[in-house]
Every structure is written in structure tokens, then in C-alpha cells.
Motif scaffolding. Structure first.
Motif, PDB file in Angstrom:
ATOM      1  N   SER A   1       0.854  -1.193   0.000  1.00 15.75           N
ATOM      2  CA  SER A   1       0.000   0.000   0.000  1.00 15.75           C
ATOM      3  C   SER A   1       0.886   1.237   0.000  1.00 15.75           C
ATOM      4  N   SER A   2       0.641   2.113  -0.953  1.00 16.92           N
ATOM      5  CA  SER A   2       1.506   3.286  -1.103  1.00 16.92           C
ATOM      6  C   SER A   2       0.935   4.191  -2.186  1.00 16.92           C
ATOM      7  N   PHE A   3       1.637   5.275  -2.430  1.00 12.16           N
ATOM      8  CA  PHE A   3       1.291   6.199  -3.506  1.00 12.16           C
ATOM      9  C   PHE A   3       2.310   5.973  -4.615  1.00 12.16           C
ATOM     10  N   TYR A   4       1.847   5.580  -5.783  1.00 12.15           N
ATOM     11  CA  TYR A   4       2.731   5.300  -6.908  1.00 12.15           C
ATOM     12  C   TYR A   4       2.578   6.403  -7.946  1.00 12.15           C
ATOM     13  N   ILE A   5       3.709   6.928  -8.407  1.00 10.84           N
ATOM     14  CA  ILE A   5       3.691   8.036  -9.371  1.00 10.84           C
ATOM     15  C   ILE A   5       4.591   7.699 -10.547  1.00 10.84           C
ATOM     16  N   CYS A   6       4.109   8.031 -11.740  1.00 15.28           N
ATOM     17  CA  CYS A   6       4.955   7.849 -12.910  1.00 15.28           C
ATOM     18  C   CYS A   6       5.373   9.218 -13.434  1.00 15.28           C
ATOM     19  N   SER A   7       6.451   9.224 -14.167  1.00 17.52           N
ATOM     20  CA  SER A   7       6.847  10.438 -14.868  1.00 17.52           C
ATOM     21  C   SER A   7       7.385  10.053 -16.232  1.00 17.52           C
ATOM     22  N   ALA A   8       7.392  11.013 -17.125  1.00 12.33           N
ATOM     23  CA  ALA A   8       7.830  10.744 -18.493  1.00 12.33           C
ATOM     24  C   ALA A   8       8.775  11.834 -18.950  1.00 12.33           C
ATOM     25  N   ARG A   9       9.693  11.449 -19.770  1.00  9.39           N
ATOM     26  CA  ARG A   9      10.684  12.385 -20.292  1.00  9.39           C
ATOM     27  C   ARG A   9      10.838  12.161 -21.790  1.00  9.39           C
ATOM     28  N   THR A  10      11.010  13.253 -22.515  1.00 13.92           N
ATOM     29  CA  THR A  10      11.308  13.132 -23.938  1.00 13.92           C
ATOM     30  C   THR A  10      12.781  13.439 -24.152  1.00 13.92           C
ATOM     31  N   ARG A  11      13.214  13.252 -25.352  1.00  8.74           N
ATOM     32  CA  ARG A  11      14.615  13.586 -25.642  1.00  8.74           C
ATOM     33  C   ARG A  11      14.865  15.074 -25.435  1.00  8.74           C
ATOM     34  N   ASP A  12      13.819  15.881 -25.670  1.00 15.69           N
ATOM     35  CA  ASP A  12      13.997  17.328 -25.622  1.00 15.69           C
ATOM     36  C   ASP A  12      13.719  17.932 -24.251  1.00 15.69           C
ATOM     37  N   SER A  13      13.069  17.176 -23.366  1.00 20.40           N
ATOM     38  CA  SER A  13      12.632  17.790 -22.106  1.00 20.40           C
ATOM     39  C   SER A  13      13.734  17.859 -21.081  1.00 20.40           C
ATOM     40  N   GLY A  14      14.853  17.286 -21.354  1.00 17.93           N
ATOM     41  CA  GLY A  14      15.954  17.363 -20.409  1.00 17.93           C
ATOM     42  C   GLY A  14      15.557  16.808 -19.068  1.00 17.93           C
ATOM     43  N   LEU A  15      15.798  17.584 -18.031  1.00 18.50           N
ATOM     44  CA  LEU A  15      15.500  17.106 -16.691  1.00 18.50           C
ATOM     45  C   LEU A  15      14.040  17.283 -16.309  1.00 18.50           C
ATOM     46  N   GLU A  16      13.316  18.067 -17.051  1.00 24.51           N
ATOM     47  CA  GLU A  16      11.964  18.418 -16.637  1.00 24.51           C
ATOM     48  C   GLU A  16      11.011  17.270 -16.911  1.00 24.51           C
ATOM     49  N   ALA A  17      11.112  16.232 -16.119  1.00 25.80           N
ATOM     50  CA  ALA A  17      10.219  15.092 -16.279  1.00 25.80           C
ATOM     51  C   ALA A  17       8.809  15.518 -15.898  1.00 25.80           C
ATOM     52  N   PHE A  18       7.844  15.069 -16.635  1.00 27.31           N
ATOM     53  CA  PHE A  18       6.448  15.404 -16.407  1.00 27.31           C
ATOM     54  C   PHE A  18       5.789  14.271 -15.640  1.00 27.31           C
ATOM     55  N   PHE A  19       5.106  14.629 -14.559  1.00 25.71           N
ATOM     56  CA  PHE A  19       4.572  13.631 -13.657  1.00 25.71           C
ATOM     57  C   PHE A  19       3.081  13.394 -13.850  1.00 25.71           C
ATOM     58  N   GLY A  20       2.681  12.160 -13.635  1.00 30.70           N
ATOM     59  CA  GLY A  20       1.263  11.844 -13.565  1.00 30.70           C
ATOM     60  C   GLY A  20       0.717  12.269 -12.219  1.00 30.70           C
ATOM     61  N   GLN A  21      -0.576  12.111 -12.039  1.00 32.28           N
ATOM     62  CA  GLN A  21      -1.204  12.582 -10.803  1.00 32.28           C
ATOM     63  C   GLN A  21      -1.077  11.589  -9.663  1.00 32.28           C
ATOM     64  N   GLY A  22      -0.554  10.395  -9.958  1.00 36.05           N
ATOM     65  CA  GLY A  22      -0.339   9.410  -8.911  1.00 36.05           C
ATOM     66  C   GLY A  22      -1.508   8.462  -8.719  1.00 36.05           C
ATOM     67  N   THR A  23      -1.209   7.310  -8.127  1.00 41.75           N
ATOM     68  CA  THR A  23      -2.221   6.293  -7.818  1.00 41.75           C
ATOM     69  C   THR A  23      -2.058   5.871  -6.368  1.00 41.75           C
ATOM     70  N   ARG A  24      -3.122   6.001  -5.609  1.00 42.40           N
ATOM     71  CA  ARG A  24      -3.108   5.552  -4.210  1.00 42.40           C
ATOM     72  C   ARG A  24      -3.566   4.104  -4.183  1.00 42.40           C
ATOM     73  N   LEU A  25      -2.666   3.194  -3.853  1.00 38.12           N
ATOM     74  CA  LEU A  25      -2.998   1.771  -3.768  1.00 38.12           C
ATOM     75  C   LEU A  25      -3.165   1.377  -2.307  1.00 38.12           C
ATOM     76  N   THR A  26      -4.306   0.760  -2.020  1.00 35.72           N
ATOM     77  CA  THR A  26      -4.557   0.228  -0.680  1.00 35.72           C
ATOM     78  C   THR A  26      -4.845  -1.259  -0.810  1.00 35.72           C
ATOM     79  N   VAL A  27      -4.056  -2.068  -0.145  1.00 29.77           N
ATOM     80  CA  VAL A  27      -4.237  -3.517  -0.182  1.00 29.77           C
ATOM     81  C   VAL A  27      -4.813  -3.949   1.165  1.00 29.77           C
ATOM     82  N   VAL A  28      -5.956  -4.611   1.098  1.00 27.20           N
ATOM     83  CA  VAL A  28      -6.643  -5.000   2.348  1.00 27.20           C
ATOM     84  C   VAL A  28      -6.644  -6.521   2.529  1.00 27.20           C
TER      85      VAL A  28
END
Lengths: 112, 116
Positions: B89-116
Motif C-alpha cells: 500500500s503506497s502512492f505510486y507516481i509515474c513520470s515521463a521524459r522526452t529527448r527534448d525535455s531534459g531534466l523536466e520530467a512530467f509527472f502523472g497525478q499518482g495512484t493511491r494503492l490500498t491492499v486489504v
């Protein structure tokens, strides 16, 4: 081994005043630094970056200062606004194509 | 700026089941995507880096058989948490980078996973 550290978990600043968020790093190979802003349950949003060849970069109300000898950078927000209330992460990288190493974040609260 | 969409925003699953999280770059081609995990009041910890069409590179301590990453196209990467346990259970976030974006990775809004 926390290579990027933000020693202040929280900061409260009055609206209109300056917010100063600090970040220290230990890896001397880091040469690019970024600041991100994050609201709860959202992904980080890029704010501003600086390369190690500079000691200052400014973008509107946001200015980042880099002190390489001290391995320290700071983000200044002037004037602070209530909408700036969020968690701020600093991140560092070795080169433009490598992964980011994030600090632990500082929660900024801008009060009226 | 570029838009990265992550789905679902939150998910609750039972222990032992698998969960898939999608990360899409909506208006650009992502040559590299990153998957992070964030525990409460802690930093974003990089789990793995994936390049389109090749196997993901996992960070030390991340079980690649448990966290399956697929980057089948330049606009989609998926993270599958297999045989989930409550400690996943945690908050999982992805990010994406293009060849041109350098360090400025663009992030998704995240996914809150809860395992019960």
C-alpha cells in the motif's frame, strides 16, 4: 543513504513575505537541480531548475540559489501567496539524462 | 507543459491479487518513463526506469518479479503489482521524459494503492 536532504519538514510564512526553502546534498557529482511543488494526491509539478554552472536562476516570483562549495541550494518565493501552500521537493541529477534523486520535502503553509 | 495521465487515481484490492496502473503521455512521445513510490511524509523513491521497447531497469531493492513494468509504446507504460500485500500500500507516481525535455520530467497525478 539520503543524498538529498531537506531538513525542515515544514515552514509557515505570512502572505506577502518571503519563503525560503532549503536543500542540502552530499553527492558532488550532482550537476543539475530542480524544485517541484506537490499538492496532496497529485503528482509533482516542475517549478524551476538550475545547472551547476550557475549560482542563481530566476523565474517570476521564484528564484533558486546554488552554493556548490556548501552543497546547498535554496528556493526563494517572493511574495508568498496562499496558493503556494504545498509540499516542495528539491531533486538532483548527474547530467541531463540521468535519474532524479529527491529530497524528503518541505511543507509550506502561507497564512493570511 | 506536457500532460501525463495516470490511471486509476486510487484502487483498493485484496491481498494476493494483482493490480495494473497505467501511465500515458497524452501529447508527446515519452522515450523514458519512471516509476516512483512515495510513503507518507517521505521522499519519492525511484523504483524503475523504462525505455520504450526495452526491459525496465530496476533500482536496488525493488523486486522486478513483483513490480512488473511494461513500456510497450512511446505513450504508454504500465506497472503491475503482483500478489499484492498490505505493505505494498503506497502512492505510486509515474513520470515521463522526452529527448527534448531534459531534466523536466512530467509527472502523472499518482495512484493511491490500498491492499486489504
Amino acid at each position: 543513504d539520503q543524498q538529498v536532504k531537506q531538513n525542515s519538514p515544514s515552514l509557515s510564512v505570512q502572505e506577502g513575505r518571503i519563503s525560503i526553502l532549503n536543500c542540502d546534498y552530499t553527492n558532488s557529482m550532482f550537476d543539475y537541480f530542480l524544485w517541484y511543488k506537490k499538492y496532496p494526491a497529485e503528482g509533482p509539478t516542475f517549478l524551476i531548475s538550475i545547472s551547476s554552472i550557475k549560482d542563481k536562476n530566476e523565474d517570476g516570483r521564484f528564484t533558486v540559489f546554488l552554493n556548490k562549495s556548501a552543497k546547498h541550494l535554496s528556493l526563494h518565493i517572493v511574495p508568498s501567496q496562499p496558493g503556494d501552500s504545498a509540499v516542495y521537493f528539491c531533486a538532483a541529477s548527474t547530467g541531463t539524462a540521468s535519474k532524479l534523486t529527491f529530497g524528503t520535502g518541505t511543507r509550506l503553509q502561507v497564512t493570511l | 507543459g506536457a500532460v501525463v495521465s495516470q490511471h486509476p487515481s486510487w484502487v483498493i484490492c485484496k491481498s494476493g491479487t494483482s493490480v495494473k496502473i497505467e501511465c500515458r503521455s497524452l501529447d508527446f512521445q515519452a522515450t523514458t518513463m519512471f516509476w516512483y513510490r512515495q510513503f507518507p511524509k517521505q521522499s519519492l523513491m525511484l523504483m524503475a526506469t523504462s525505455n520504450e521497447g526495452s526491459k525496465a531497469t530496476y533500482e536496488q531493492g525493488v523486486e522486478k518479479d513483483k513490480f512488473l513494468i511494461n513500456h510497450a509504446s512511446l505513450t504508454l507504460s504500465t506497472l503491475t503489482v503482483t500478489s499484492a500485500h498490505p505493505e505494498d500500500s503506497s502512492f505510486y507516481i509515474c513520470s515521463a521524459r522526452t529527448r527534448d525535455s531534459g531534466l523536466e520530467a512530467f509527472f502523472g497525478q499518482g495512484t493511491r494503492l490500498t491492499v486489504v
